[in-house]
Design a protein around this motif. Structure first.
Motif, PDB file in Angstrom:
ATOM      1  N   LEU A 122       0.840  -1.188   0.000  1.00 11.80           N
ATOM      2  CA  LEU A 122       0.000   0.000   0.000  1.00 11.80           C
ATOM      3  C   LEU A 122       0.875   1.237   0.000  1.00 11.80           C
ATOM      4  CD1 LEU A 122      -2.771  -0.911   2.618  1.00 11.80           C
ATOM      5  CD2 LEU A 122      -2.776  -1.262   0.149  1.00 11.80           C
ATOM      6  N   GLN A 123       0.408   2.270  -0.664  1.00 12.74           N
ATOM      7  CA  GLN A 123       1.082   3.559  -0.669  1.00 12.74           C
ATOM      8  C   GLN A 123       0.334   4.510   0.258  1.00 12.74           C
ATOM      9  OE1 GLN A 123      -0.365   6.562  -3.519  1.00 12.74           O
ATOM     10  NE2 GLN A 123      -0.299   4.886  -5.017  1.00 12.74           N
ATOM     11  N   LYS A 124       1.079   5.397   0.881  1.00 14.29           N
ATOM     12  CA  LYS A 124       0.439   6.454   1.668  1.00 14.29           C
ATOM     13  C   LYS A 124       0.475   7.719   0.830  1.00 14.29           C
ATOM     14  CE  LYS A 124       0.048   8.429   6.228  1.00 14.29           C
ATOM     15  NZ  LYS A 124       0.644   8.525   7.567  1.00 14.29           N
ATOM     16  N   ARG A 125      -0.696   8.272   0.601  1.00 17.71           N
ATOM     17  CA  ARG A 125      -0.814   9.452  -0.248  1.00 17.71           C
ATOM     18  C   ARG A 125      -0.145  10.666   0.396  1.00 17.71           C
ATOM     19  NH1 ARG A 125      -4.586   9.247  -4.223  1.00 17.71           N
ATOM     20  NH2 ARG A 125      -5.306  11.389  -3.918  1.00 17.71           N
ATOM     21  N   SER A 126       0.387  11.505  -0.427  1.00 15.39           N
ATOM     22  CA  SER A 126       1.040  12.735   0.017  1.00 15.39           C
ATOM     23  C   SER A 126       0.046  13.641   0.741  1.00 15.39           C
ATOM     24  CB  SER A 126       1.597  13.466  -1.211  1.00 15.39           C
ATOM     25  OG  SER A 126       1.859  14.810  -0.930  1.00 15.39           O
ATOM     26  N   PRO A 127       0.526  14.424   1.705  1.00 13.57           N
ATOM     27  CA  PRO A 127      -0.361  15.395   2.357  1.00 13.57           C
ATOM     28  C   PRO A 127      -0.819  16.508   1.405  1.00 13.57           C
ATOM     29  CG  PRO A 127       1.885  15.612   3.184  1.00 13.57           C
ATOM     30  CD  PRO A 127       1.864  14.414   2.286  1.00 13.57           C
ATOM     31  N   ASP A 128      -0.165  16.631   0.244  1.00 14.22           N
ATOM     32  CA  ASP A 128      -0.500  17.670  -0.727  1.00 14.22           C
ATOM     33  C   ASP A 128      -1.588  17.258  -1.728  1.00 14.22           C
ATOM     34  OD1 ASP A 128       1.466  19.307   0.423  1.00 14.22           O
ATOM     35  OD2 ASP A 128       3.015  18.426  -0.863  1.00 14.22           O
ATOM     36  N   LYS A 129      -2.061  16.012  -1.660  1.00  9.76           N
ATOM     37  CA  LYS A 129      -3.088  15.542  -2.599  1.00  9.76           C
ATOM     38  C   LYS A 129      -4.406  16.282  -2.375  1.00  9.76           C
ATOM     39  CE  LYS A 129      -1.511  12.138  -5.106  1.00  9.76           C
ATOM     40  NZ  LYS A 129      -1.476  12.306  -6.543  1.00  9.76           N
ATOM     41  N   ASP A 130      -5.140  16.557  -3.457  1.00  6.87           N
ATOM     42  CA  ASP A 130      -6.415  17.261  -3.333  1.00  6.87           C
ATOM     43  C   ASP A 130      -7.548  16.343  -2.877  1.00  6.87           C
ATOM     44  OD1 ASP A 130      -6.407  15.927  -5.825  1.00  6.87           O
ATOM     45  OD2 ASP A 130      -7.641  17.442  -6.800  1.00  6.87           O
ATOM     46  N   ILE A 131      -7.397  15.065  -3.060  1.00  8.77           N
ATOM     47  CA  ILE A 131      -8.402  14.090  -2.646  1.00  8.77           C
ATOM     48  C   ILE A 131      -7.754  13.108  -1.668  1.00  8.77           C
ATOM     49  CG2 ILE A 131      -9.948  12.238  -3.443  1.00  8.77           C
ATOM     50  CD1 ILE A 131     -10.901  14.855  -4.531  1.00  8.77           C
ATOM     51  N   GLN A 132      -8.327  12.946  -0.498  1.00  5.62           N
ATOM     52  CA  GLN A 132      -7.921  11.976   0.514  1.00  5.62           C
ATOM     53  C   GLN A 132      -6.416  11.983   0.820  1.00  5.62           C
ATOM     54  OE1 GLN A 132     -10.426   8.292   0.514  1.00  5.62           O
ATOM     55  NE2 GLN A 132     -10.852   8.900  -1.608  1.00  5.62           N
ATOM     56  N   PRO A 133      -5.884  13.136   1.205  1.00  5.53           N
ATOM     57  CA  PRO A 133      -4.453  13.193   1.547  1.00  5.53           C
ATOM     58  C   PRO A 133      -4.147  12.372   2.804  1.00  5.53           C
ATOM     59  CG  PRO A 133      -5.553  15.214   2.211  1.00  5.53           C
ATOM     60  CD  PRO A 133      -6.561  14.405   1.439  1.00  5.53           C
ATOM     61  N   ASN A 134      -2.889  11.935   2.914  1.00  2.00           N
ATOM     62  CA  ASN A 134      -2.390  11.202   4.092  1.00  2.00           C
ATOM     63  C   ASN A 134      -3.122   9.892   4.378  1.00  2.00           C
ATOM     64  OD1 ASN A 134      -0.226  12.845   4.999  1.00  2.00           O
ATOM     65  ND2 ASN A 134      -1.728  14.331   5.739  1.00  2.00           N
ATOM     66  N   ARG A 135      -3.745   9.320   3.407  1.00  2.00           N
ATOM     67  CA  ARG A 135      -4.443   8.038   3.606  1.00  2.00           C
ATOM     68  C   ARG A 135      -3.689   6.942   2.848  1.00  2.00           C
ATOM     69  NH1 ARG A 135     -10.435   8.454   4.876  1.00  2.00           N
ATOM     70  NH2 ARG A 135     -10.438  10.288   6.222  1.00  2.00           N
ATOM     71  N   TRP A 136      -3.740   5.734   3.388  1.00  2.00           N
ATOM     72  CA  TRP A 136      -3.169   4.570   2.714  1.00  2.00           C
ATOM     73  C   TRP A 136      -4.101   4.171   1.575  1.00  2.00           C
ATOM     74  CZ3 TRP A 136       1.644   2.791   3.537  1.00  2.00           C
ATOM     75  CH2 TRP A 136       2.289   3.216   4.691  1.00  2.00           C
TER      76      TRP A 136
END
Length: 174
Positions: free
Chosen positions: A50-64
């Motif tokens: 699983l990848q953890k999304r960047s805090p800068d993402k516009d949709i669901q940041p910081n989520r696996w």
């Protein structure tokens, strides 16, 4: 330097392109159906990366999230998109991916036609630290124990429940 405007295809429920719209329009609550790809990358031990999304993402940041995922570009086939995303996000060149299914996922912000694939990979993974903040392999039972805890994306939880929850239950019972 001005950021380029991303254009996504708009599709019907079968995946036929019926138009196009900007990323911003697709994510503004309009619920315009657009295609995405989700790769579920397993190792030979049956663990799922699983990848953890960047805090800068516009949709669901910081989520696996799924191992690699992303939007299908206008004019691009989903199979080509999943191979591109695997390379961009994980630094891997896959030649063998297995199509699992496609289905519509709807959240508060958007509606996506999700094309899901799986593959096995035991070599090195180099995550793109611009797109992702972390990545690691999880057991299916570990994932199952953490569902509905607001650590996974809604999209990943939908995929997991649809494809792997029975396997997770079976592995916990062993």
């Amino acid at each position: 330097m001005q950021k380029s405007v991303e254009i996504f295809p708009l599709v019907d429920a079968d995946g036929n392109t019926i138009g196009r719209a900007t990323r911003q329009k697709c994510h503004d609550g309009s619920k315009l159906l657009h295609p995405v790809v989700h790769l579920h990358l397993f190792n030979s031990k049956g663990e799922l990366f699983l990848q953890k999304r960047s805090p800068d993402k516009d949709i669901q940041p910081n989520r696996w999230d799924s191992s690699a995922s992303g939007h299908v570009d206008y004019g691009e086939a989903p199979h080509a998109a999943v191979l591109r995303e695997a390379f961009e996000e994980l630094g891997i060149s896959l030649s063998d991916v297995i199509f699992i299914d496609k289905y519509i996922i709807e959240t508060d912000q958007e509606r996506e036609l999700s094309y899901c694939y799986r593959a096995v990979w035991d070599d090195e993974i180099i995550i793109d630290t611009v797109e992702l903040s972390d990545g690691r392999f999880w057991t299916l039972s570990e994932i199952a124990a953490n569902l509905k805890q607001n650590i996974f994306t809604q999209n990943f939880e939908a995929d997991f429940l649809r494809f792997y929850s029975k396997q997770a239950i079976a592995s916990t019972a062993q």
